[in-house]
Design a protein around this motif. Structure first.
Motif, PDB file in Angstrom:
ATOM      1  N   GLY A 123       0.817  -1.204   0.000  1.00  0.00           N
ATOM      2  CA  GLY A 123       0.000   0.000   0.000  1.00  0.00           C
ATOM      3  C   GLY A 123       0.853   1.257   0.000  1.00  0.00           C
ATOM      4  O   GLY A 123       0.578   2.226  -0.724  1.00  0.00           O
ATOM      5  N   LEU A 124       1.920   1.255   0.804  1.00  0.00           N
ATOM      6  CA  LEU A 124       2.829   2.404   0.845  1.00  0.00           C
ATOM      7  C   LEU A 124       3.541   2.604  -0.483  1.00  0.00           C
ATOM      8  O   LEU A 124       3.718   3.741  -0.951  1.00  0.00           O
ATOM      9  N   MET A 125       3.968   1.514  -1.107  1.00  0.00           N
ATOM     10  CA  MET A 125       4.672   1.621  -2.382  1.00  0.00           C
ATOM     11  C   MET A 125       3.784   2.214  -3.473  1.00  0.00           C
ATOM     12  O   MET A 125       4.239   3.016  -4.294  1.00  0.00           O
ATOM     13  N   PHE A 126       2.515   1.830  -3.490  1.00  0.00           N
ATOM     14  CA  PHE A 126       1.638   2.337  -4.545  1.00  0.00           C
ATOM     15  C   PHE A 126       1.138   3.751  -4.248  1.00  0.00           C
ATOM     16  O   PHE A 126       0.755   4.471  -5.179  1.00  0.00           O
ATOM     17  N   LEU A 200      17.041  -3.614  15.181  1.00  0.00           N
ATOM     18  CA  LEU A 200      17.448  -2.293  14.700  1.00  0.00           C
ATOM     19  C   LEU A 200      17.224  -2.166  13.197  1.00  0.00           C
ATOM     20  O   LEU A 200      16.798  -1.113  12.705  1.00  0.00           O
ATOM     21  N   PHE A 201      17.503  -3.247  12.464  1.00  0.00           N
ATOM     22  CA  PHE A 201      17.256  -3.233  11.023  1.00  0.00           C
ATOM     23  C   PHE A 201      15.767  -3.047  10.732  1.00  0.00           C
ATOM     24  O   PHE A 201      15.389  -2.274   9.832  1.00  0.00           O
ATOM     25  N   THR A 202      14.917  -3.742  11.483  1.00  0.00           N
ATOM     26  CA  THR A 202      13.469  -3.630  11.289  1.00  0.00           C
ATOM     27  C   THR A 202      12.979  -2.215  11.584  1.00  0.00           C
ATOM     28  O   THR A 202      12.169  -1.660  10.832  1.00  0.00           O
ATOM     29  N   LEU A 203      13.490  -1.629  12.655  1.00  0.00           N
ATOM     30  CA  LEU A 203      13.107  -0.269  13.014  1.00  0.00           C
ATOM     31  C   LEU A 203      13.537   0.728  11.940  1.00  0.00           C
ATOM     32  O   LEU A 203      12.769   1.610  11.538  1.00  0.00           O
ATOM     33  N   PHE A 204      14.773   0.589  11.486  1.00  0.00           N
ATOM     34  CA  PHE A 204      15.294   1.487  10.450  1.00  0.00           C
ATOM     35  C   PHE A 204      14.506   1.334   9.155  1.00  0.00           C
ATOM     36  O   PHE A 204      14.136   2.319   8.511  1.00  0.00           O
ATOM     37  N   LYS A 205      14.229   0.100   8.762  1.00  0.00           N
ATOM     38  CA  LYS A 205      13.467  -0.176   7.539  1.00  0.00           C
ATOM     39  C   LYS A 205      12.075   0.428   7.612  1.00  0.00           C
ATOM     40  O   LYS A 205      11.599   1.055   6.646  1.00  0.00           O
ATOM     41  N   ASP A 206      11.422   0.282   8.759  1.00  0.00           N
ATOM     42  CA  ASP A 206      10.067   0.823   8.902  1.00  0.00           C
ATOM     43  C   ASP A 206      10.067   2.339   8.833  1.00  0.00           C
ATOM     44  O   ASP A 206       9.156   2.943   8.244  1.00  0.00           O
ATOM     45  N   ASN A 207      11.053   2.982   9.444  1.00  0.00           N
ATOM     46  CA  ASN A 207      11.129   4.445   9.396  1.00  0.00           C
ATOM     47  C   ASN A 207      11.400   4.951   7.979  1.00  0.00           C
ATOM     48  O   ASN A 207      10.772   5.921   7.533  1.00  0.00           O
ATOM     49  N   VAL A 208      12.317   4.283   7.272  1.00  0.00           N
ATOM     50  CA  VAL A 208      12.712   4.756   5.946  1.00  0.00           C
ATOM     51  C   VAL A 208      11.657   4.421   4.896  1.00  0.00           C
ATOM     52  O   VAL A 208      11.157   5.306   4.191  1.00  0.00           O
ATOM     53  N   LEU A 209      11.310   3.130   4.772  1.00  0.00           N
ATOM     54  CA  LEU A 209      10.347   2.711   3.756  1.00  0.00           C
ATOM     55  C   LEU A 209       8.907   3.026   4.147  1.00  0.00           C
ATOM     56  O   LEU A 209       8.060   3.252   3.285  1.00  0.00           O
ATOM     57  N   GLY A 210       8.648   3.017   5.453  1.00  0.00           N
ATOM     58  CA  GLY A 210       7.276   3.193   5.916  1.00  0.00           C
ATOM     59  C   GLY A 210       6.842   4.627   6.111  1.00  0.00           C
ATOM     60  O   GLY A 210       5.646   4.895   6.252  1.00  0.00           O
ATOM     61  N   PHE A 211       7.801   5.567   6.083  1.00  0.00           N
ATOM     62  CA  PHE A 211       7.386   6.961   6.290  1.00  0.00           C
ATOM     63  C   PHE A 211       8.265   7.971   5.548  1.00  0.00           C
ATOM     64  O   PHE A 211       7.753   8.804   4.802  1.00  0.00           O
ATOM     65  N   PHE A 212       9.580   7.895   5.757  1.00  0.00           N
ATOM     66  CA  PHE A 212      10.461   8.945   5.238  1.00  0.00           C
ATOM     67  C   PHE A 212      10.392   9.056   3.719  1.00  0.00           C
ATOM     68  O   PHE A 212      10.142  10.145   3.180  1.00  0.00           O
ATOM     69  N   PRO A 214       8.092   7.735   1.452  1.00  0.00           N
ATOM     70  CA  PRO A 214       6.770   8.156   0.953  1.00  0.00           C
ATOM     71  C   PRO A 214       6.471   9.621   1.236  1.00  0.00           C
ATOM     72  O   PRO A 214       5.922  10.325   0.375  1.00  0.00           O
ATOM     73  N   MET A 215       6.847  10.099   2.418  1.00  0.00           N
ATOM     74  CA  MET A 215       6.542  11.486   2.776  1.00  0.00           C
ATOM     75  C   MET A 215       7.336  12.458   1.920  1.00  0.00           C
ATOM     76  O   MET A 215       6.792  13.475   1.451  1.00  0.00           O
ATOM     77  N   VAL A 216       8.605  12.177   1.688  1.00  0.00           N
ATOM     78  CA  VAL A 216       9.438  13.053   0.847  1.00  0.00           C
ATOM     79  C   VAL A 216       8.891  13.102  -0.576  1.00  0.00           C
ATOM     80  O   VAL A 216       8.775  14.186  -1.182  1.00  0.00           O
ATOM     81  N   VAL A 217       8.544  11.934  -1.118  1.00  0.00           N
ATOM     82  CA  VAL A 217       8.001  11.872  -2.483  1.00  0.00           C
ATOM     83  C   VAL A 217       6.687  12.640  -2.572  1.00  0.00           C
ATOM     84  O   VAL A 217       6.469  13.420  -3.522  1.00  0.00           O
ATOM     85  N   PHE A 251      -2.032  11.599   5.358  1.00  0.00           N
ATOM     86  CA  PHE A 251      -0.910  10.658   5.445  1.00  0.00           C
ATOM     87  C   PHE A 251      -0.034  10.986   6.642  1.00  0.00           C
ATOM     88  O   PHE A 251       0.361  10.086   7.404  1.00  0.00           O
ATOM     89  N   PHE A 252       0.285  12.252   6.832  1.00  0.00           N
ATOM     90  CA  PHE A 252       1.157  12.651   7.939  1.00  0.00           C
ATOM     91  C   PHE A 252       0.505  12.351   9.291  1.00  0.00           C
ATOM     92  O   PHE A 252       1.145  11.805  10.198  1.00  0.00           O
ATOM     93  N   VAL A 253      -0.758  12.681   9.429  1.00  0.00           N
ATOM     94  CA  VAL A 253      -1.456  12.499  10.710  1.00  0.00           C
ATOM     95  C   VAL A 253      -1.527  11.025  11.096  1.00  0.00           C
ATOM     96  O   VAL A 253      -1.346  10.666  12.270  1.00  0.00           O
ATOM     97  N   PHE A 254      -1.760  10.152  10.112  1.00  0.00           N
ATOM     98  CA  PHE A 254      -1.941   8.739  10.422  1.00  0.00           C
ATOM     99  C   PHE A 254      -0.637   7.956  10.518  1.00  0.00           C
ATOM    100  O   PHE A 254      -0.601   6.898  11.149  1.00  0.00           O
TER     101      PHE A 254
END
Length: 360
Positions: A123-126, A200-212, A214-217, A251-254
């Motif tokens: 969902g995030l990717m699309f 730590l890898f899971t946390l970093f992955k979630d922050n980068v792929l799950g928010f950073f 998508p939000m920048v794009v 998107f930001f709020v949720f």
């Protein structure tokens, strides 16, 4: 292995294992977090399922029946609706699991977690692809015509499915059934020798792929779109700008609260944040904020599809085509009932008249 996992963690959030031995930490009673998850999660999962299922099914029906997937935009919308549908279909199982225990075996545990994480990350990717597609369609309307083809839409969708699969891979590999405190669970059990690294890898992955990312794009694409619309003299530009602003804000709020908690979780993992009360608060905050992100799959059909005028027109056609046979059936049924009632009345009246004439 099960001793390092916590029964209150989210289905794929392996970094929330509150029973983990942190070395210098003293044992911490997480019973309040367990009670909270057992009462809060089933209710929220059920609500997301009830509201998310029909909305995403309607989007897919309209796109397949009327849109025919003739352009890149519709391909992305169909994939987004499919990801959200894939995700919400797993929630009844997680709702039962949160309140009780896992009863469906190891194979189904794997199947459900694959659908869960693929829907989540997909969902995030699309959302990213839809933002880029809108940017190309408005900011580079002429030059992007050759790029925004069905073929490129399919290729880019396959690429994003591969990215979502890569992001989900650790969870798919390490997720299995087990027993924790006598309770059957379906969780992600990372290898104990590399537990901290995996977390730590899971946390970093979630922050980068799950928010950073998508939000920048989204911010870049929609900012450029707004700049382009402001130069346009169309009377509908203000409505479009409001819709775009709403998409970014929603998107930001949720998603922002969950990613803030995720960042704090990484600080806890690194030993920067310590303390039993902090662990309790982070456990509850992680459950609440991650669950709030699930609501986004209920809103996606609205903010990406239902707000479009042409889509609403097709939606009305879909309802009309679905209701027409029912209305015709009811009309015929009422006509048949009226005919039968009229015939019965005539027969009754004739019998009454005949009876009256006999006894007179």
């Amino acid at each position: 292995m099960s001793s390092v996992m916590n029964r209150t963690e989210m289905p794929f959030s392996a970094y929330s294992d509150d029973s983990y031995d942190y070395g210098d930490y003293s044992p911490c009673d997480m019973e309040s977090a367990k009670i909270f998850s057992g009462s809060f999660l089933p209710v929220l999962y059920s609500l997301v399922f009830v509201f998310g299922l029909p909305g995403n099914m309607l989007v897919m029906c309209v796109l397949i029946k009327y849109k025919r997937l003739k352009n890149m935009t519709n391909i992305y919308l169909l994939n987004l609706a499919f990801c959200d549908l894939l995700f919400v279909l797993t929630l009844p199982f997680w709702a039962y699991f949160a309140a009780n225990e896992w009863i469906w075996g190891d194979v189904f545990c794997k199947i459900i977690i694959v659908a869960y994480v693929l829907g989540y990350y997909g969902g995030l990717m699309f959302i990213i692809l839809i933002s880029i597609d809108r940017y190309l369609a408005i900011v580079h309307a002429v030059s992007s015509v050759r790029a925004r083809t069905v073929r490129n839409g399919i290729i880019s969708s396959i690429v994003m499915w591969c990215v979502a699969t890569f992001a989900s891979l650790p969870t798919m590999v390490f997720n299995e059934t087990g027993s924790i405190d006598g309770r059957k669970v379906c969780h992600t059990f990372y290898p104990s020798e590399n537990l901290s690294s995996w977390r730590l890898f899971t946390l970093f992955k979630d922050n980068v792929l799950g928010f950073f990312i998508p939000m920048v794009v989204m911010v870049f694409c929609y900012a450029r779109i707004i700049q382009t619309l402001l130069k346009n003299k169309s009377y509908k530009k203000h409505k479009a700008i409001k819709m775009i602003t709403a998409v970014v804000i929603v998107f930001f709020v949720f998603w922002a609260p969950h990613n803030i908690v995720t960042f704090l979780e990484s600080l806890k993992e690194l030993g920067v944040l310590t303390g039993c009360q902090l662990r309790k608060h982070l456990s509850i905050a992680q459950q609440v904020t991650e669950s709030i992100t699930f609501i986004h799959c209920c809103l996606n059909p609205v903010i990406y599809a239902f707000l479009g005028e042409r889509f609403r027109l097709h939606l009305r056609r879909l309802f009309h085509s679905g209701l027409s046979p029912l209305l015709k059936y009811e009309a015929c049924d009422k006509f048949n009932f009226s005919s039968r009632y009229f015939a019965t009345s005539i027969r009754s009246q004739s019998f009454g008249d005949h009876e009256s004439s006999t006894f007179m």
